[in-house]
Write a protein that holds these residues in place. Structure first.
Motif, PDB file in Angstrom:
ATOM      1  N   PRO A 230       0.816  -1.210   0.000  1.00  0.00           N
ATOM      2  CA  PRO A 230       0.000   0.000   0.000  1.00  0.00           C
ATOM      3  C   PRO A 230       0.853   1.265   0.000  1.00  0.00           C
ATOM      4  O   PRO A 230       1.824   1.367   0.754  1.00  0.00           O
ATOM      5  N   GLY A 231       0.487   2.206  -0.851  1.00  0.00           N
ATOM      6  CA  GLY A 231       1.169   3.486  -0.891  1.00  0.00           C
ATOM      7  C   GLY A 231       2.377   3.554  -1.804  1.00  0.00           C
ATOM      8  O   GLY A 231       2.899   4.636  -2.065  1.00  0.00           O
ATOM      9  N   TRP A 232       2.832   2.386  -2.333  1.00  0.00           N
ATOM     10  CA  TRP A 232       4.076   2.396  -3.090  1.00  0.00           C
ATOM     11  C   TRP A 232       3.935   3.047  -4.466  1.00  0.00           C
ATOM     12  O   TRP A 232       4.858   3.715  -4.925  1.00  0.00           O
ATOM     13  N   VAL A 233       2.840   2.846  -5.137  1.00  0.00           N
ATOM     14  CA  VAL A 233       2.692   3.448  -6.461  1.00  0.00           C
ATOM     15  C   VAL A 233       2.731   4.968  -6.338  1.00  0.00           C
ATOM     16  O   VAL A 233       3.481   5.655  -7.052  1.00  0.00           O
ATOM     17  N   ALA A 234       1.948   5.513  -5.425  1.00  0.00           N
ATOM     18  CA  ALA A 234       1.937   6.964  -5.239  1.00  0.00           C
ATOM     19  C   ALA A 234       3.276   7.472  -4.712  1.00  0.00           C
ATOM     20  O   ALA A 234       3.727   8.565  -5.085  1.00  0.00           O
ATOM     21  N   GLY A 235       3.937   6.689  -3.858  1.00  0.00           N
ATOM     22  CA  GLY A 235       5.173   7.146  -3.248  1.00  0.00           C
ATOM     23  C   GLY A 235       6.385   7.083  -4.150  1.00  0.00           C
ATOM     24  O   GLY A 235       7.322   7.878  -3.985  1.00  0.00           O
ATOM     25  N   LEU A 236       6.382   6.151  -5.130  1.00  0.00           N
ATOM     26  CA  LEU A 236       7.578   5.938  -5.942  1.00  0.00           C
ATOM     27  C   LEU A 236       7.437   6.388  -7.389  1.00  0.00           C
ATOM     28  O   LEU A 236       8.449   6.708  -8.040  1.00  0.00           O
ATOM     29  N   ALA A 237       6.218   6.375  -7.934  1.00  0.00           N
ATOM     30  CA  ALA A 237       6.046   6.777  -9.338  1.00  0.00           C
ATOM     31  C   ALA A 237       6.507   8.227  -9.514  1.00  0.00           C
ATOM     32  O   ALA A 237       6.158   9.113  -8.738  1.00  0.00           O
ATOM     33  N   GLY A 238       7.326   8.433 -10.552  1.00  0.00           N
ATOM     34  CA  GLY A 238       7.873   9.754 -10.832  1.00  0.00           C
ATOM     35  C   GLY A 238       9.215  10.016 -10.187  1.00  0.00           C
ATOM     36  O   GLY A 238       9.902  10.986 -10.544  1.00  0.00           O
ATOM     37  N   GLN A 239       9.633   9.180  -9.236  1.00  0.00           N
ATOM     38  CA  GLN A 239      10.956   9.322  -8.638  1.00  0.00           C
ATOM     39  C   GLN A 239      12.014   8.747  -9.588  1.00  0.00           C
ATOM     40  O   GLN A 239      11.689   8.103 -10.576  1.00  0.00           O
ATOM     41  N   ARG A 240      13.273   8.957  -9.253  1.00  0.00           N
ATOM     42  CA  ARG A 240      14.369   8.495 -10.106  1.00  0.00           C
ATOM     43  C   ARG A 240      15.262   7.500  -9.377  1.00  0.00           C
ATOM     44  O   ARG A 240      15.375   7.542  -8.140  1.00  0.00           O
ATOM     45  N   VAL A 241      15.869   6.611 -10.163  1.00  0.00           N
ATOM     46  CA  VAL A 241      16.828   5.669  -9.597  1.00  0.00           C
ATOM     47  C   VAL A 241      17.948   6.464  -8.915  1.00  0.00           C
ATOM     48  O   VAL A 241      18.433   7.454  -9.447  1.00  0.00           O
ATOM     49  N   GLY A 242      18.323   6.022  -7.744  1.00  0.00           N
ATOM     50  CA  GLY A 242      19.329   6.730  -6.952  1.00  0.00           C
ATOM     51  C   GLY A 242      18.732   7.599  -5.879  1.00  0.00           C
ATOM     52  O   GLY A 242      19.468   8.195  -5.086  1.00  0.00           O
ATOM     53  N   ALA A 243      17.389   7.664  -5.821  1.00  0.00           N
ATOM     54  CA  ALA A 243      16.730   8.493  -4.817  1.00  0.00           C
ATOM     55  C   ALA A 243      16.453   7.698  -3.550  1.00  0.00           C
ATOM     56  O   ALA A 243      16.292   6.476  -3.587  1.00  0.00           O
ATOM     57  N   VAL A 245      13.504   8.045  -0.694  1.00  0.00           N
ATOM     58  CA  VAL A 245      12.257   8.760  -0.460  1.00  0.00           C
ATOM     59  C   VAL A 245      11.567   8.198   0.777  1.00  0.00           C
ATOM     60  O   VAL A 245      11.757   7.033   1.148  1.00  0.00           O
ATOM     61  N   ALA A 246      10.765   9.036   1.418  1.00  0.00           N
ATOM     62  CA  ALA A 246       9.942   8.627   2.547  1.00  0.00           C
ATOM     63  C   ALA A 246       8.504   8.978   2.223  1.00  0.00           C
ATOM     64  O   ALA A 246       8.223  10.050   1.676  1.00  0.00           O
ATOM     65  N   PHE A 247       7.588   8.068   2.539  1.00  0.00           N
ATOM     66  CA  PHE A 247       6.178   8.339   2.282  1.00  0.00           C
ATOM     67  C   PHE A 247       5.315   7.514   3.238  1.00  0.00           C
ATOM     68  O   PHE A 247       5.704   6.418   3.650  1.00  0.00           O
ATOM     69  N   PRO A 248       4.147   8.036   3.587  1.00  0.00           N
ATOM     70  CA  PRO A 248       3.259   7.316   4.501  1.00  0.00           C
ATOM     71  C   PRO A 248       2.411   6.292   3.763  1.00  0.00           C
ATOM     72  O   PRO A 248       2.238   6.361   2.541  1.00  0.00           O
ATOM     73  N   ALA A 249       1.889   5.350   4.506  1.00  0.00           N
ATOM     74  CA  ALA A 249       0.988   4.341   3.953  1.00  0.00           C
ATOM     75  C   ALA A 249       0.100   3.825   5.069  1.00  0.00           C
ATOM     76  O   ALA A 249       0.461   3.887   6.248  1.00  0.00           O
ATOM     77  N   GLU A 250      -1.049   3.328   4.673  1.00  0.00           N
ATOM     78  CA  GLU A 250      -1.972   2.705   5.610  1.00  0.00           C
ATOM     79  C   GLU A 250      -2.096   1.230   5.231  1.00  0.00           C
ATOM     80  O   GLU A 250      -2.555   0.902   4.148  1.00  0.00           O
ATOM     81  N   ALA A 251      -1.648   0.348   6.109  1.00  0.00           N
ATOM     82  CA  ALA A 251      -1.712  -1.091   5.865  1.00  0.00           C
ATOM     83  C   ALA A 251      -2.292  -1.772   7.093  1.00  0.00           C
ATOM     84  O   ALA A 251      -1.656  -2.637   7.716  1.00  0.00           O
ATOM     85  N   GLY A 252      -3.506  -1.345   7.461  1.00  0.00           N
ATOM     86  CA  GLY A 252      -4.102  -1.828   8.690  1.00  0.00           C
ATOM     87  C   GLY A 252      -3.621  -1.069   9.907  1.00  0.00           C
ATOM     88  O   GLY A 252      -4.160  -1.206  10.999  1.00  0.00           O
ATOM     89  N   ARG A 253      -2.574  -0.275   9.721  1.00  0.00           N
ATOM     90  CA  ARG A 253      -2.001   0.569  10.768  1.00  0.00           C
ATOM     91  C   ARG A 253      -1.167   1.634  10.062  1.00  0.00           C
ATOM     92  O   ARG A 253      -0.702   1.432   8.938  1.00  0.00           O
ATOM     93  N   PRO A 254      -0.959   2.775  10.673  1.00  0.00           N
ATOM     94  CA  PRO A 254      -0.146   3.817  10.028  1.00  0.00           C
ATOM     95  C   PRO A 254       1.315   3.369   9.911  1.00  0.00           C
ATOM     96  O   PRO A 254       1.913   2.898  10.885  1.00  0.00           O
ATOM     97  N   LEU A 255       1.863   3.504   8.714  1.00  0.00           N
ATOM     98  CA  LEU A 255       3.262   3.154   8.460  1.00  0.00           C
ATOM     99  C   LEU A 255       3.965   4.318   7.778  1.00  0.00           C
ATOM    100  O   LEU A 255       3.338   5.173   7.147  1.00  0.00           O
ATOM    101  N   LEU A 256       5.268   4.312   7.885  1.00  0.00           N
ATOM    102  CA  LEU A 256       6.129   5.183   7.092  1.00  0.00           C
ATOM    103  C   LEU A 256       7.164   4.301   6.409  1.00  0.00           C
ATOM    104  O   LEU A 256       7.823   3.494   7.074  1.00  0.00           O
TER     105      LEU A 256
END
Length: 268
Positions: A230-243, A245-256
């Motif tokens: 959960p959250g990986w498509v929104a968190g990683l799409a558009g980023q570049r190799v070598g980056a 990144v930190a992004f939140p996600a909800e997978a039954g509980r709040p995650l970072l």
């Protein structure tokens, strides 16, 4: 001259014997079609397979060769010789297998199939289940002597501690605000591509690490689609190799998630 005649007769006798017994280690092999990266089509021939594992390079890639000690990431199709019945595959799940060559738990047949191969290679392994099934317990339903056919699409080999060049292991940010911690300059990541990553998953608000590719033995590969965490498509799409990144996600509980993007493979 008599010695030469006797030698020729001996070679002729050996040739006749081999012809009568059939070629050694040359039982029939399956025919595999389809493009690298797509689920292969496997056709099982008539006849009995060899009792020992056989490895065949179906097509050679042009990437870095995998090395002893690497974590090898590969898609794999596993079929049973009898009836050409499907057994398991990673293509439908969109998450390639991760094979940790740490000197344990990996059969010799997988070492022969996967180590020393350029990324982008398609390799076939045919052999009895007892000698050809990979690390981890079999899924069940096979006998040790039953022949399995495995087709690997080798995505690449990576050191277990692979990370962004010159960078230390990631720290956990103080909040869950999505951000680029380290900018990348490589190819852009798009939805539908396979990404090779190292990552931390941190439970919030306690900031406790609940999952980590570093603890699992090395990099992982995911397809950025509905089956991704959960959250990986929104968190990683558009980023570049070598980056990083930190992004939140909800997978039954709040995650970072804190993710290092090591590589990207576009769909075929």
């Amino acid at each position: 001259m008599g010695g030469i005649v006797r030698l020729c007769c001996l070679w002729l006798a050996v040739l006749v014997l081999l012809t009568a017994c059939g070629p050694i280690g040359q039982g029939p092999l399956p025919v595999v079609t389809g493009a690298f990266g797509a689920r292969p089509v496997v056709m099982i021939p008539d006849g009995e397979p060899d009792p020992q594992p056989r490895v065949t390079v179906l097509s050679a890639g042009s990437g870095r060769r995998t090395m002893p000690g690497d974590v090898v990431l590969a898609d794999v199709e596993v079929r049973r010789w009898t009836g050409n019945r499907p057994y398991a595959n990673t293509y439908d799940a969109h998450q390639p297998a991760r094979v940790v060559f740490d000197g344990q738990h990996v059969p010799d047949s997988w070492r022969e199939a996967l180590i020393g191969r350029p990324a982008g290679s398609r390799v076939m392994l045919v052999g009895p289940a007892a000698l050809s099934y990979g690390p981890g317990p079999p899924l069940g339903g096979t006998r040790p002597a039953e022949t399995l056919v495995l087709v690997f699409d080798i995505l690449g080999g990576y050191p277990p501690d692979a990370r962004l060049v010159g960078r230390t292991l990631p720290d956990v940010p103080d909040d869950r605000v999505p951000r680029v911690l380290i900018g990348g300059s490589g190819p852009s990541v798009r939805a539908g591509a396979k990404v090779i990553v190292q990552y931390l998953a941190v439970e919030w608000p306690g900031r406790r690490v609940v999952d980590s590719s570093y603890l699992r033995g090395g990099p992982s590969a995911f397809t950025l689609g509905p089956e991704a965490p959960p959250g990986w498509v929104a968190g990683l799409a558009g980023q570049r190799v070598g980056a990083r990144v930190a992004f939140p996600a909800e997978a039954g509980r709040p995650l970072l998630y804190v993710v290092d993007i090591l590589d990207v493979l576009e769909p075929t």
